[in-house]
Design a protein around this motif. Structure first.
Motif, PDB file in Angstrom:
ATOM      1  N   LYS A   1     -46.036 -23.803   1.008  1.00  0.00           N
ATOM      2  CA  LYS A   1     -46.838 -24.086  -0.341  1.00  0.00           C
ATOM      3  C   LYS A   1     -47.604 -22.762   0.018  1.00  0.00           C
ATOM      4  O   LYS A   1     -47.382 -21.932   0.458  1.00  0.00           O
ATOM      5  N   PRO A   2     -48.705 -22.448  -1.057  1.00  0.00           N
ATOM      6  CA  PRO A   2     -49.203 -21.049  -1.663  1.00  0.00           C
ATOM      7  C   PRO A   2     -50.235 -21.563  -0.418  1.00  0.00           C
ATOM      8  O   PRO A   2     -50.711 -22.729  -0.249  1.00  0.00           O
ATOM      9  N   VAL A   3     -50.977 -20.512   0.375  1.00  0.00           N
ATOM     10  CA  VAL A   3     -51.804 -20.586   1.174  1.00  0.00           C
ATOM     11  C   VAL A   3     -52.690 -19.145   0.946  1.00  0.00           C
ATOM     12  O   VAL A   3     -52.719 -18.358   0.669  1.00  0.00           O
ATOM     13  N   ILE A   4     -54.278 -20.289   0.482  1.00  0.00           N
ATOM     14  CA  ILE A   4     -55.306 -18.848  -0.122  1.00  0.00           C
ATOM     15  C   ILE A   4     -56.448 -18.929   0.938  1.00  0.00           C
ATOM     16  O   ILE A   4     -56.656 -20.108   1.686  1.00  0.00           O
ATOM     17  N   ALA A   5     -56.601 -17.539   1.295  1.00  0.00           N
ATOM     18  CA  ALA A   5     -57.715 -17.307   2.156  1.00  0.00           C
ATOM     19  C   ALA A   5     -58.545 -17.061   1.272  1.00  0.00           C
ATOM     20  O   ALA A   5     -59.106 -16.761   0.568  1.00  0.00           O
ATOM     21  N   ALA A   6     -60.376 -17.946   1.296  1.00  0.00           N
ATOM     22  CA  ALA A   6     -61.049 -17.939   0.831  1.00  0.00           C
ATOM     23  C   ALA A   6     -62.245 -17.623   1.994  1.00  0.00           C
ATOM     24  O   ALA A   6     -63.152 -17.814   2.897  1.00  0.00           O
ATOM     25  N   VAL A   7     -62.308 -15.865   1.976  1.00  0.00           N
ATOM     26  CA  VAL A   7     -63.055 -15.165   2.689  1.00  0.00           C
ATOM     27  C   VAL A   7     -64.676 -15.531   2.647  1.00  0.00           C
ATOM     28  O   VAL A   7     -65.117 -14.493   2.072  1.00  0.00           O
ATOM     29  N   ASN A   8     -65.321 -16.189   3.721  1.00  0.00           N
ATOM     30  CA  ASN A   8     -66.769 -16.409   3.260  1.00  0.00           C
ATOM     31  C   ASN A   8     -67.385 -15.755   4.172  1.00  0.00           C
ATOM     32  O   ASN A   8     -69.355 -15.347   3.714  1.00  0.00           O
ATOM     33  N   GLY A   9     -66.828 -14.415   5.004  1.00  0.00           N
ATOM     34  CA  GLY A   9     -67.811 -14.206   5.598  1.00  0.00           C
ATOM     35  C   GLY A   9     -67.073 -12.676   6.851  1.00  0.00           C
ATOM     36  O   GLY A   9     -66.065 -12.436   6.392  1.00  0.00           O
ATOM     37  N   PRO A  10     -67.255 -12.357   7.429  1.00  0.00           N
ATOM     38  CA  PRO A  10     -66.939 -11.980   8.720  1.00  0.00           C
ATOM     39  C   PRO A  10     -65.564 -11.816   9.394  1.00  0.00           C
ATOM     40  O   PRO A  10     -65.192 -13.294   8.830  1.00  0.00           O
TER      41      PRO A  10
ATOM     42  N   ALA B   1     -62.423  -9.954  10.971  1.00  0.00           N
ATOM     43  CA  ALA B   1     -62.303  -9.156  12.183  1.00  0.00           C
ATOM     44  C   ALA B   1     -61.952  -9.029  13.361  1.00  0.00           C
ATOM     45  O   ALA B   1     -60.612 -10.550  13.481  1.00  0.00           O
ATOM     46  N   GLY B   2     -60.736  -8.173  13.415  1.00  0.00           N
ATOM     47  CA  GLY B   2     -59.434  -8.557  14.533  1.00  0.00           C
ATOM     48  C   GLY B   2     -58.786  -9.700  13.698  1.00  0.00           C
ATOM     49  O   GLY B   2     -58.210  -9.384  12.777  1.00  0.00           O
ATOM     50  N   ALA B   3     -58.630 -10.448  14.162  1.00  0.00           N
ATOM     51  CA  ALA B   3     -57.699 -11.023  14.335  1.00  0.00           C
ATOM     52  C   ALA B   3     -58.068 -11.919  13.154  1.00  0.00           C
ATOM     53  O   ALA B   3     -57.299 -12.825  12.192  1.00  0.00           O
ATOM     54  N   GLY B   4     -58.802 -12.111  13.028  1.00  0.00           N
ATOM     55  CA  GLY B   4     -59.144 -13.348  11.649  1.00  0.00           C
ATOM     56  C   GLY B   4     -58.855 -11.563  11.181  1.00  0.00           C
ATOM     57  O   GLY B   4     -59.021 -13.146   9.846  1.00  0.00           O
ATOM     58  N   MET B   5     -59.547 -10.509  10.808  1.00  0.00           N
ATOM     59  CA  MET B   5     -58.642 -10.556   9.567  1.00  0.00           C
ATOM     60  C   MET B   5     -57.188 -10.939   9.228  1.00  0.00           C
ATOM     61  O   MET B   5     -56.811 -10.280   8.095  1.00  0.00           O
ATOM     62  N   ASN B   6     -56.611 -10.663  10.523  1.00  0.00           N
ATOM     63  CA  ASN B   6     -54.840 -10.363  10.119  1.00  0.00           C
ATOM     64  C   ASN B   6     -54.654 -12.527   9.912  1.00  0.00           C
ATOM     65  O   ASN B   6     -53.434 -11.996   9.066  1.00  0.00           O
ATOM     66  N   ILE B   7     -55.669 -12.787  10.305  1.00  0.00           N
ATOM     67  CA  ILE B   7     -55.057 -14.111   9.908  1.00  0.00           C
ATOM     68  C   ILE B   7     -55.507 -14.151   8.046  1.00  0.00           C
ATOM     69  O   ILE B   7     -54.526 -15.047   7.726  1.00  0.00           O
ATOM     70  N   ALA B   8     -56.378 -14.094   7.497  1.00  0.00           N
ATOM     71  CA  ALA B   8     -56.463 -13.681   6.196  1.00  0.00           C
ATOM     72  C   ALA B   8     -54.510 -12.635   5.738  1.00  0.00           C
ATOM     73  O   ALA B   8     -54.893 -13.299   4.411  1.00  0.00           O
ATOM     74  N   LEU B   9     -54.844 -11.932   6.116  1.00  0.00           N
ATOM     75  CA  LEU B   9     -53.275 -11.420   5.548  1.00  0.00           C
ATOM     76  C   LEU B   9     -52.479 -11.889   5.837  1.00  0.00           C
ATOM     77  O   LEU B   9     -51.038 -11.857   4.736  1.00  0.00           O
TER      78      LEU B   9
END
Length: 254
Positions: free
Chosen positions: A102-111, A113-121
């Motif tokens: 299924k589509p996975v959509i990141a709703a990036v509400n704030g910082p 960083a590091g692994a957090g950026m790559n989870i969004a990617l």
């Protein structure tokens, strides 16, 4: 679903996964890593879920690894189990996101960083609040990029820009991320979840088999030549033509 560090909600065929350690900007400590993997897997296998949203509680999306917890573990002379060195939970989570049907959509509400950026990617689509910030900040800690950053980032922004972001650890704002193609939209913070939910509802209302095969084809065909891509499209098209969604769609065209 009941998790210690993650909120799992399903409404209108959309599973919303909210990383829930706001006091640590949703850093990947405590049970959040295992919660995230389990929640992605659960949503992927739930026939009532047709789209997945990933976001963070409070003012952050995810600040990456829990540096405080890492330091405490080091002081206690703790060592990661051998299996975590062979197939760490972070790798299993990234693969679960990529393999999710299924589509996975990141709703990036704030910082992010590091692994957090790559989870969004690792998500299929990223929509950011104007308060979002992105940074491959590993180098600031003397650490190597993980959670798939060296795979995802060059494919999105190109090799030279990926090198710059990773080698410097610079943090960019949401508008810079939009210009680089890291996110597809930037909206006001108060509009973020409404915007993401509207997109998720649109996808959830679509034909699930066609979307599932299209997602698989898009990623499969990044790694193959044109001939193999065309063959995969033919395989997927032959499956879709036999579905009730296709029969209904073709009837409705006349």
């Amino acid at each position: 679903m009941d998790y210690k560090c993650l909120i799992y909600e399903v409404e209108e065929n959309i599973a919303t996964l909210t990383m829930n350690r706001p006091e640590r900007l949703n850093a990947l400590g405590d049970t959040l890593r295992t919660d995230l993997h389990d929640a992605i897997t659960t949503a992927s296998h739930d026939p009532d879920v047709r789209a997945i949203i990933l976001t963070g509680a409070g003012r952050g999306f995810c600040s990456g690894g829990d540096v405080k917890a890492m330091n405490e573990a080091k002081q206690r002379n703790e060592h990661a189990p051998i299996m975590d060195k062979i197939a760490p939970s972070r790798d299993l989570t990234v693969l679960a996101m990529r393999d999710a049907p299924k589509p996975v959509i990141a709703a990036v509400n704030g910082p992010a960083a590091g692994a957090g950026m790559n989870i969004a990617l690792a998500c299929d689509i990223r929509i950011a609040s104007s308060a979002a910030r992105f940074g491959e900040t590993f180098v600031r800690r003397g650490l190597h990029v993980d959670w798939g950053g060296t795979y995802f980032l060059p494919r999105i922004v190109g090799m030279a820009k990926a090198c710059e972001l990773i080698f410097t650890g610079d943090v960019i704002d949401a508008q810079e991320a939009l210009a680089m193609g890291i996110v597809s939209q930037v909206v006001d913070p108060e509009d973020l979840m409404d915007t993401v939910n509207a997109l998720a509802r649109k996808m959830a209302a679509g034909p699930p088999i066609a979307i599932r095969l299209a997602k698989r084809a898009l990623y499969h065909n990044q790694e193959c030549d044109l001939r193999a891509a065309l063959e995969y499209e033919t395989y997927a098209q032959n499956i879709c033509r036999e579905t009730e969604d296709a029969r209904e769609g073709i009837r409705g065209a006349f």
